[in-house]
Structures are given as C-alpha cells and as structure tokens.
Write a protein that holds these residues in place. Structure first.
Motif, PDB file in Angstrom:
ATOM      1  N   ASN A 255      38.772  88.837  49.996  1.00 13.26           N
ATOM      2  CA  ASN A 255      39.882  88.897  49.042  1.00 13.26           C
ATOM      3  C   ASN A 255      39.823  87.648  48.151  1.00 13.26           C
ATOM      4  O   ASN A 255      38.843  86.883  48.201  1.00 13.26           O
ATOM      5  CB  ASN A 255      41.231  89.045  49.763  1.00 13.26           C
ATOM      6  CG  ASN A 255      41.533  87.883  50.705  1.00 13.26           C
ATOM      7  OD1 ASN A 255      41.052  86.772  50.503  1.00 13.26           O
ATOM      8  ND2 ASN A 255      42.322  88.143  51.734  1.00 13.26           N
ATOM      9  N   ALA A 256      40.839  87.448  47.334  1.00 12.41           N
ATOM     10  CA  ALA A 256      40.803  86.329  46.387  1.00 12.41           C
ATOM     11  C   ALA A 256      40.632  84.994  47.102  1.00 12.41           C
ATOM     12  O   ALA A 256      39.885  84.115  46.655  1.00 12.41           O
ATOM     13  CB  ALA A 256      42.079  86.319  45.548  1.00 12.41           C
ATOM     14  N   SER A 257      41.305  84.850  48.223  1.00 15.07           N
ATOM     15  CA  SER A 257      41.227  83.598  48.969  1.00 15.07           C
ATOM     16  C   SER A 257      39.836  83.410  49.580  1.00 15.07           C
ATOM     17  O   SER A 257      39.284  82.306  49.592  1.00 15.07           O
ATOM     18  CB  SER A 257      42.292  83.617  50.072  1.00 15.07           C
ATOM     19  OG  SER A 257      42.599  82.339  50.502  1.00 15.07           O
TER      20      SER A 257
ATOM     21  N   GLN B  34      37.329  82.577  46.856  1.00 15.35           N
ATOM     22  CA  GLN B  34      37.532  81.192  46.440  1.00 15.35           C
ATOM     23  C   GLN B  34      36.907  80.217  47.441  1.00 15.35           C
ATOM     24  O   GLN B  34      36.248  79.247  47.063  1.00 15.35           O
ATOM     25  CB  GLN B  34      39.028  80.920  46.318  1.00 15.35           C
ATOM     26  CG  GLN B  34      39.373  79.515  45.885  1.00 15.35           C
ATOM     27  CD  GLN B  34      40.857  79.389  45.612  1.00 15.35           C
ATOM     28  OE1 GLN B  34      41.335  79.862  44.594  1.00 15.35           O
ATOM     29  NE2 GLN B  34      41.587  78.785  46.525  1.00 15.35           N
TER      30      GLN B  34
ATOM     31  N   ARG C  59      38.985  85.916  60.642  1.00 16.98           N
ATOM     32  CA  ARG C  59      40.005  85.206  61.408  1.00 16.98           C
ATOM     33  C   ARG C  59      40.729  86.213  62.291  1.00 16.98           C
ATOM     34  O   ARG C  59      41.505  87.031  61.803  1.00 16.98           O
ATOM     35  CB  ARG C  59      40.999  84.533  60.459  1.00 16.98           C
ATOM     36  CG  ARG C  59      40.461  83.314  59.724  1.00 16.98           C
ATOM     37  CD  ARG C  59      40.793  82.035  60.496  1.00 16.98           C
ATOM     38  NE  ARG C  59      42.221  81.879  60.656  1.00 16.98           N
ATOM     39  CZ  ARG C  59      43.003  81.131  59.873  1.00 16.98           C
ATOM     40  NH1 ARG C  59      42.480  80.456  58.874  1.00 16.98           N
ATOM     41  NH2 ARG C  59      44.295  81.041  60.095  1.00 16.98           N
TER      42      ARG C  59
ATOM     43  N   GLU D 144      44.422  86.043  62.035  1.00 14.81           N
ATOM     44  CA  GLU D 144      45.008  86.450  60.754  1.00 14.81           C
ATOM     45  C   GLU D 144      43.931  87.164  59.930  1.00 14.81           C
ATOM     46  O   GLU D 144      43.320  86.569  59.040  1.00 14.81           O
ATOM     47  CB  GLU D 144      45.537  85.232  59.993  1.00 14.81           C
ATOM     48  CG  GLU D 144      46.323  85.619  58.747  1.00 14.81           C
ATOM     49  CD  GLU D 144      46.656  84.411  57.874  1.00 14.81           C
ATOM     50  OE1 GLU D 144      46.440  83.258  58.317  1.00 14.81           O
ATOM     51  OE2 GLU D 144      47.121  84.633  56.744  1.00 14.81           O
TER      52      GLU D 144
ATOM     53  N   GLY E  71      43.933  89.052  57.469  1.00 18.01           N
ATOM     54  CA  GLY E  71      44.085  89.109  56.020  1.00 18.01           C
ATOM     55  C   GLY E  71      43.959  87.779  55.318  1.00 18.01           C
ATOM     56  O   GLY E  71      44.207  87.679  54.122  1.00 18.01           O
ATOM     57  N   ARG E  72      43.574  86.732  56.055  1.00 19.17           N
ATOM     58  CA  ARG E  72      43.480  85.412  55.443  1.00 19.17           C
ATOM     59  C   ARG E  72      42.409  85.366  54.346  1.00 19.17           C
ATOM     60  O   ARG E  72      42.659  84.883  53.249  1.00 19.17           O
ATOM     61  CB  ARG E  72      43.172  84.366  56.519  1.00 19.17           C
ATOM     62  CG  ARG E  72      43.061  82.942  56.011  1.00 19.17           C
ATOM     63  CD  ARG E  72      44.426  82.413  55.617  1.00 19.17           C
ATOM     64  NE  ARG E  72      44.371  81.014  55.213  1.00 19.17           N
ATOM     65  CZ  ARG E  72      44.150  80.614  53.958  1.00 19.17           C
ATOM     66  NH1 ARG E  72      43.956  81.504  53.007  1.00 19.17           N
ATOM     67  NH2 ARG E  72      44.129  79.334  53.650  1.00 19.17           N
TER      68      ARG E  72
ATOM     69  N   MET F 148      40.029  88.206  54.111  1.00 17.34           N
ATOM     70  CA  MET F 148      39.453  89.545  53.939  1.00 17.34           C
ATOM     71  C   MET F 148      40.564  90.559  53.654  1.00 17.34           C
ATOM     72  O   MET F 148      41.698  90.407  54.103  1.00 17.34           O
ATOM     73  CB  MET F 148      38.713  89.990  55.213  1.00 17.34           C
ATOM     74  CG  MET F 148      37.687  89.008  55.741  1.00 17.34           C
ATOM     75  SD  MET F 148      36.144  89.034  54.815  1.00 17.34           S
ATOM     76  CE  MET F 148      35.395  90.518  55.472  1.00 17.34           C
ATOM     77  N   SER F 149      40.197  91.607  52.920  1.00 16.43           N
ATOM     78  CA  SER F 149      41.109  92.729  52.705  1.00 16.43           C
ATOM     79  C   SER F 149      40.471  93.988  53.260  1.00 16.43           C
ATOM     80  O   SER F 149      39.240  94.125  53.255  1.00 16.43           O
ATOM     81  CB  SER F 149      41.396  92.928  51.219  1.00 16.43           C
ATOM     82  OG  SER F 149      42.180  91.876  50.711  1.00 16.43           O
ATOM     83  N   VAL F 150      41.282  94.890  53.706  1.00 16.75           N
ATOM     84  CA  VAL F 150      40.768  96.138  54.280  1.00 16.75           C
ATOM     85  C   VAL F 150      40.719  97.200  53.185  1.00 16.75           C
ATOM     86  O   VAL F 150      41.750  97.505  52.579  1.00 16.75           O
ATOM     87  CB  VAL F 150      41.683  96.625  55.421  1.00 16.75           C
ATOM     88  CG1 VAL F 150      41.159  97.934  55.995  1.00 16.75           C
ATOM     89  CG2 VAL F 150      41.791  95.560  56.494  1.00 16.75           C
ATOM     90  N   PRO F 151      39.539  97.769  52.903  1.00 19.45           N
ATOM     91  CA  PRO F 151      39.472  98.854  51.918  1.00 19.45           C
ATOM     92  C   PRO F 151      40.267 100.062  52.390  1.00 19.45           C
ATOM     93  O   PRO F 151      40.316 100.364  53.582  1.00 19.45           O
ATOM     94  CB  PRO F 151      37.978  99.189  51.850  1.00 19.45           C
ATOM     95  CG  PRO F 151      37.294  97.989  52.398  1.00 19.45           C
ATOM     96  CD  PRO F 151      38.222  97.434  53.437  1.00 19.45           C
TER      97      PRO F 151
END
Lengths: 214, 229
Positions: free
Chosen positions: A14-16, A19, A189, A192, A194-195, A197-200
């Motif tokens: 994800n964005a985090s 980054q 993680r 957490e 979603g820290r 990674m995002s789930v498609p």
C-alpha cells in the motif's frame, strides 16, 4: 516532481509500504512530506491556498497513454497532495432498455402509442450518455474510454528531486509489474497486516447505486 | 501423394483460400474455460487479406489495459500525504440538484507516528469538506484524533442535501462508527462549502494524515440518491 503510474502495486504494497520501500529499504528516492506543499492539477501550491509555490513537473508512465490516460484525464482541482497515494476511480454507464428505433422504454412507448402487440416490438439496450458520462468520456484519449463498469487505479508519488533512471524504472516495475520488493518479509506484519500491505478484492462493477435516468 | 480436404458439409476445400463460411463453429467443442492470454485467435492483418495469429493478450492492449492492469481486482485507496490528496472518485454521474445524495465509506489509519487524520468530500471540483487533521475539525466527513501507534478504523454515513429554497445545504451531515483509540470519533459535519448548484457529475473522498510515517486508507465508497417530494 510528480510521478504517475498505471494501476496499483500488484505485490500488495500500500502507500505506506511503497514509501518504506522507496525511502528506506531500497533507497530509491526522497519523497516530499512537507505539509505546506500540495500538488494539484493546476500546479504546486501552499496547502489549502491558491498561492503557487513553483511550477509543476510531471512524469506520466508510458503505460498510462496505452491505457488512454494522459494529463487531461485528471479533472480540474484534482489533488495529488504529496508523499505516496494509491487512488481509484470508478465509472458505471447507465443503460436503458428501449423499444428499437426509439428512446422510449416499454412503459413510455405504450403511454405514447397505446396498446401494442409485443410481437411487433423489438427491444434493445441503449447506453444513456448523459452529462456526467459525456464529461467522463471526454477525459480519455479518443476511443479508449471503457464502455462498461470499470475501476481505474493510479499510483502517484511526489519526490523532492528528479529520480535517476534506474530508480524510476525500479519504482515503475514495483507498481506496474508487481516486482517483488527486496527484503519482502519486512512488509509482512502479523500483528497489523494492513500496515504496509493491502488485500486485493474482487470488483464487480455494480456495487454502487446511482441511476436517475429514465 | 496429394491430399484433398472436405468440410463437414462435404464441400471441397481449396488449398489456396478457404472461405470463412466453410468453418462450422456451431458444432465445435466449446473451449470449456476462460480465455487466457496465451489463447490464439485468427486475425486479418489490416484487413489486407493477410491472416495472422494473435494471442488473446493483445486484445487487452488494444481495448485499453487500465482494467487488465488490475487483473479485475481492486484495492483500497491509501495515502501518506500530509497535504490533501484525492483518494476515491465515483465519476460519470448525472445527479440533479433536486436530489439528496447519501454516501457511505470505510476509513482507517495504520500505526506509526500518525495520530490525527481525516477524510473530506469533493463534489465535482468543489471541496465541500476539507479533510483536516484536527481533533475537533468540523470539516471532515470522518476524522479525528487517535494516538501514535494506534490502529483504528470506522465507517461513515453522510448526506449531501438537495437544493431547497430557504433551507441550509452548507454541510454534509452524517454519523460514523469507529473502532480503536477514538480515531474518526467525531460527527461528520463537513462544511467547507455548499454543494454546488449544478449537476453532480463526480464525488471524491480525499484524505490527509499528520505524519508521513503512517497512512490513511479509504474504501467501499458507495452513493445513493433518494426521492424527495
């Protein structure tokens, strides 16, 4: 510099996560994080004001043009912010079942023409190109706007300086090709998920409801 | 020794050219599976009479690969931006000013130094609610104060009222439910600007975080219109 890429990272970042990869793990560039800096369609502004800070410099991935998206695709006042953003946009054409050769549905046709044998009628599905659809279609390069419900994903990032070619290509590959990030275990993680990674999720294209067109 | 070929109707097939209507497609065996990139198709290159094979993957490129890139999958919108950034848009709308719009969305924050953040709403190009990181901001449709390293999420339901003479339409009023550390724990009262007095053609959720070391996420943005008398 604003860099815009096609799609979202298929490796699940994800964005985090992206980054972290760019700034820390792989050291590919330095992102702009100054809260006073906001990139918008019309330029680079002091956040929430119309005070222009400096000229806008944008690099659009070649994949975007292939998709039918160039700078004109973005509407006025579109906000890119700073840092990293994974954005999505949905569109859903309206269709109307009409009597062939008319723009009337069955109810309207009967109201206008009186009792009619169904055997004499042919029905067809008509795409209602109302104001909102025309405005949306005009954003795409000619002939490229998908004519079914769809979602467009874009990933953009704002850097403090121009990226060297190798860094740009690596970031492009991470986002558009889903290349595996180095030390991929860092992004997982268990406490957490979603820290970084995002789930498609599956997109059916019919999950929002707006239809006010008769 | 030469060969002579016949189609299923007994017609002799010419070795130099075969009419496409000689192909018996209806009685062929169905592929029995989804079309994949490697499947081969016949194509008349430039309609010049030169037939070539092509992989199905080329069709995706031809019709525009924005969708193919996602593999028919979607993901949440996320940002680390410390100034306002657009996150999710619903476009191609045509909602008249006489119709109220009801929206709902999910939102979350991740751990990290971020303790405040918010999401706002944009109608066409007008920011109706400016996402604001302040704990007591009344510009958000959702947002507020959490705490460093806290994980929080919630969902918001809000309404943009229709244009009605003598009635205020200056805010998107709603409510939301939160989970975790009080983040997004304030009523939704976005009121940066009134809903534009024009057809709504797009709605966008935007967001901001107070620390780039964490992120704001939003997803499941749905809108509905309701009838009024």
């Amino acid at each position: 510099m604003l860099y815009v890429f096609s799609g979202f990272p298929k490796n699940g970042l994800n964005a985090s996560g992206l980054q972290l990869c760019i700034e820390t793990v792989e050291g590919l560039g330095i992102l702009e994080h100054d809260p006073a800096v906001q990139y918008r369609k019309e330029g680079v502004f002091a956040a929430n004001t119309d005070e222009e800070l400096y000229p806008l410099e944008v690099v659009m991935s070649p994949s975007l043009e292939r998709d039918g998206i160039n700078w004109d695709w973005f509407p006025s006042n579109h906000a890119f912010g700073n840092g990293v953003t994974i954005y999505k946009s949905t569109a859903n054409p309206d269709f109307k079942l009409v009597v062939h050769g008319t723009e009337l549905n069955l109810d309207e046709f009967v109201a206008e023409h009186g009792a009619t044998s169904l055997a004499e009628l042919a029905l067809e599905r008509m795409h209602v190109k109302h104001e909102g659809w025309q405005e949306y279609e005009a954003r795409w390069l000619p002939g490229t706007c998908p004519m079914e419900a769809h979602v467009v994903h874009l990933t953009w990032l704002v850097t403090t300086h121009k990226l060297p070619a190798f860094a740009y290509e690596r970031i492009r590959s991470l986002i558009e090709d889903g290349a595996e990030p180095e030390q991929s275990e860092i992004y997982v993680r268990l406490d957490e998920p979603g820290r970084y990674m995002s789930v498609p999720i599956a997109f059916t294209g019919v999950e929002y409801a707006v239809s006010q067109h008769s | 020794m030469g060969w002579t070929f016949y189609d299923s109707s007994g017609r002799k097939l010419n070795t130099t050219s075969t009419l496409i209507d000689n192909l018996d497609i209806a009685n062929a065996t169905d592929i029995g599976a989804a079309i994949v990139d490697e499947d081969l198709l016949i194509i008349d290159d430039g309609a010049g009479g030169t037939n070539r094979k092509t992989e199905a993957s080329r069709i995706k490129t031809y019709i525009g690969a924005a969708i193919a890139h996602a593999g028919n999958q979607s993901t949440e919108a996320t940002t680390t931006s410390t100034s306002v950034a657009d996150l999710i848009s619903i476009t191609s709308l045509s909602i008249g000013t006489t119709l109220p719009i009801i929206g709902r969305n999910l939102h979350r924050k991740a751990s990290g130094a971020l303790n405040q953040g918010g999401c706002g709403i944009k109608v066409n190009s007008t920011i109706v609610g400016t996402p604001n990181s302040g704990n007591q901001s009344d510009q958000n449709i959702c947002g507020g104060n959490g705490g460093e390293d806290s994980v929080a999420s919630g969902h918001a339901i809000w309404e943009l009222t229709h244009i009605a003479t003598n009635y205020d339409r200056s805010s998107a009023v709603g409510l939301y439910v939160s989970k975790g550390s009080g983040f997004f724990g304030k009523d939704a009262t976005a009121k940066t600007a009134a809903r534009p007095d024009a057809t709504t053609t797009s709605l966008t959720i935007n967001g901001i975080s107070t620390s780039a070391s964490s992120l704001i996420g939003a997803d499941e943005f749905h809108i509905y219109t309701v009838a009024v008398s």
